[in-house]
Design an enzyme around this catalytic site. Structure first.
Site, PDB file in Angstrom:
ATOM      1  N   HIS A  84       0.829  -1.212   0.000  1.00 53.22           N
ATOM      2  CA  HIS A  84       0.000   0.000   0.000  1.00 53.22           C
ATOM      3  C   HIS A  84       0.856   1.252   0.000  1.00 53.22           C
ATOM      4  CE1 HIS A  84      -3.663  -2.340   0.525  1.00 53.22           C
ATOM      5  NE2 HIS A  84      -2.918  -3.118   1.276  1.00 53.22           N
ATOM      6  N   HIS A  88      -1.637   2.389  -6.256  1.00 55.03           N
ATOM      7  CA  HIS A  88      -1.851   0.985  -5.904  1.00 55.03           C
ATOM      8  C   HIS A  88      -3.330   0.654  -5.737  1.00 55.03           C
ATOM      9  CE1 HIS A  88      -2.189   2.713  -1.862  1.00 55.03           C
ATOM     10  NE2 HIS A  88      -2.808   1.605  -1.499  1.00 55.03           N
ATOM     11  N   HIS A  94      -8.295  -6.302   1.997  1.00 56.68           N
ATOM     12  CA  HIS A  94      -7.623  -5.303   2.842  1.00 56.68           C
ATOM     13  C   HIS A  94      -8.447  -4.980   4.093  1.00 56.68           C
ATOM     14  CE1 HIS A  94      -4.773  -2.214   3.722  1.00 56.68           C
ATOM     15  NE2 HIS A  94      -5.397  -1.190   3.187  1.00 56.68           N
ATOM     16  N   HIS A 220     -13.352   2.315   3.483  1.00 54.78           N
ATOM     17  CA  HIS A 220     -12.704   1.023   3.183  1.00 54.78           C
ATOM     18  C   HIS A 220     -13.613  -0.134   3.611  1.00 54.78           C
ATOM     19  CE1 HIS A 220      -8.832   3.266   2.922  1.00 54.78           C
ATOM     20  NE2 HIS A 220      -8.363   2.225   2.288  1.00 54.78           N
TER      21      HIS A 220
HETATM   22 ZN   LIG Z   1      -4.123   0.908   0.091  1.00 51.41          ZN
END
Ligand SMILES: [Zn+2]
Length: 269
Positions: A84, A88, A94, A220
């Site tokens: 990371h 990317h 993740h 995320h």
């Molecule tokens: Zn990342």
């Protein structure tokens, strides 16, 4: 080899048909490489490449660089880096237990209509700006509905700060995650994209799809929880139109990876 030849040589295989459909279904239209102009959306990987303050930076170790005893030239290097950093991909694995690892993210997930949402003005006023659902509605009013398979990318102007970590991250101190300041997506925006639209992925021109001060990395969690990847530290978005371009972002195929370096390009219409 034409499709017909392929089918004959495969003795009527249905697999060929399914693969052909899958490759075009993600983008909703054929990609004409011959007429496209290409923009490289990738920052270079070198000793200045920006990584998360706690992550291992890119290191290049020269193994050979010169004439061999046999008289020919030979150059080769080793490299080492965190997954990371730089331009990317964040694989679903993740932030989602059981999510797809880098090698299992379909290549088509990184290919799709590039929807560029310009938040320069907002980010100039507030380095901790979070792209809102309203910003997405504004884009749709001007450009039409976000297309199926889109990769929705935030252009905050942050790439112009690369590779100055103080200005790009908010801190130049190794290990300092308490003073991060840069724009990202809001929870409402990513929920809208995941639940109300049929996107392939999202991307940002900053270090993270969550804004700098985030403590829970909710964007995320939601995006990877929907088994979709994110792309971070994209470059050169200023040269890409709000709609009409195609993004191709292909990560290094790290077996079991949580992400990895990407070469990202935009095909302009
Ligand atoms: Zn990342």
């Amino acid at each position: 080899m034409t499709y017909r030849q392929r089918r004959e040589s495969c003795n009527g295989s249905v697999v060929g048909v399914v693969l052909l459909l899958a490759l075009t279904a993600g983008t909703g239209r054929a990609i004409d490489l011959d007429s496209a102009r290409l923009i490289d959306l990738t920052h270079p990987f070198d000793e200045t490449t920006i990584y998360w303050p706690t992550a291992r930076h890119f290191q290049l170790e020269v193994v050979a660089h010169g004439k061999t005893p046999g008289g020919w030239w030979y150059a080769a290097n080793n490299f080492c880096a965190a997954e990371h950093g730089g331009t990317h991909m964040d694989a679903p694995a993740h932030f989602a237990r059981g999510g797809a690892t880098t090698d299992r993210v379909p290549v088509t997930a990184g290919i799709g209509p590039l929807v560029k949402v310009d938040v320069h003005a907002q980010a100039d006023q507030n380095p901790d700006y979070r792209l809102t659902a309203d910003d997405l509605h504004t884009w749709e009013r001007a450009n039409g509905p976000i297309p199926r398979g889109a990769i929705v990318v935030m252009d905050s102007g942050w790439a112009a700060r690369w590779p100055d970590p103080q200005r790009y991250l908010g801190t130049a101190a190794a290990g300092d995650t308490a003073n991060l300041h840069f724009p990202g997506f809001s929870r409402e925006a990513v929920e809208f994209l995941v639940h109300e639209r049929d996107i392939n992925a999202i991307g940002v021109d900053t270090p993270s799809i969550d804004y700098g001060p985030s403590q829970d990395f909710i964007v995320h969690q939601i995006l990877n929880g929907a088994n979709k990847p994110g792309f971070e530290n994209l470059a050169n978005l200023a040269r890409v139109p709000p709609h009409g371009a195609t993004l191709i972002a292909l990560p290094m195929k790290i077996e079991g990876g949580s992400g990895g370096p990407v070469r990202a390009i935009a095909l302009l219409p």
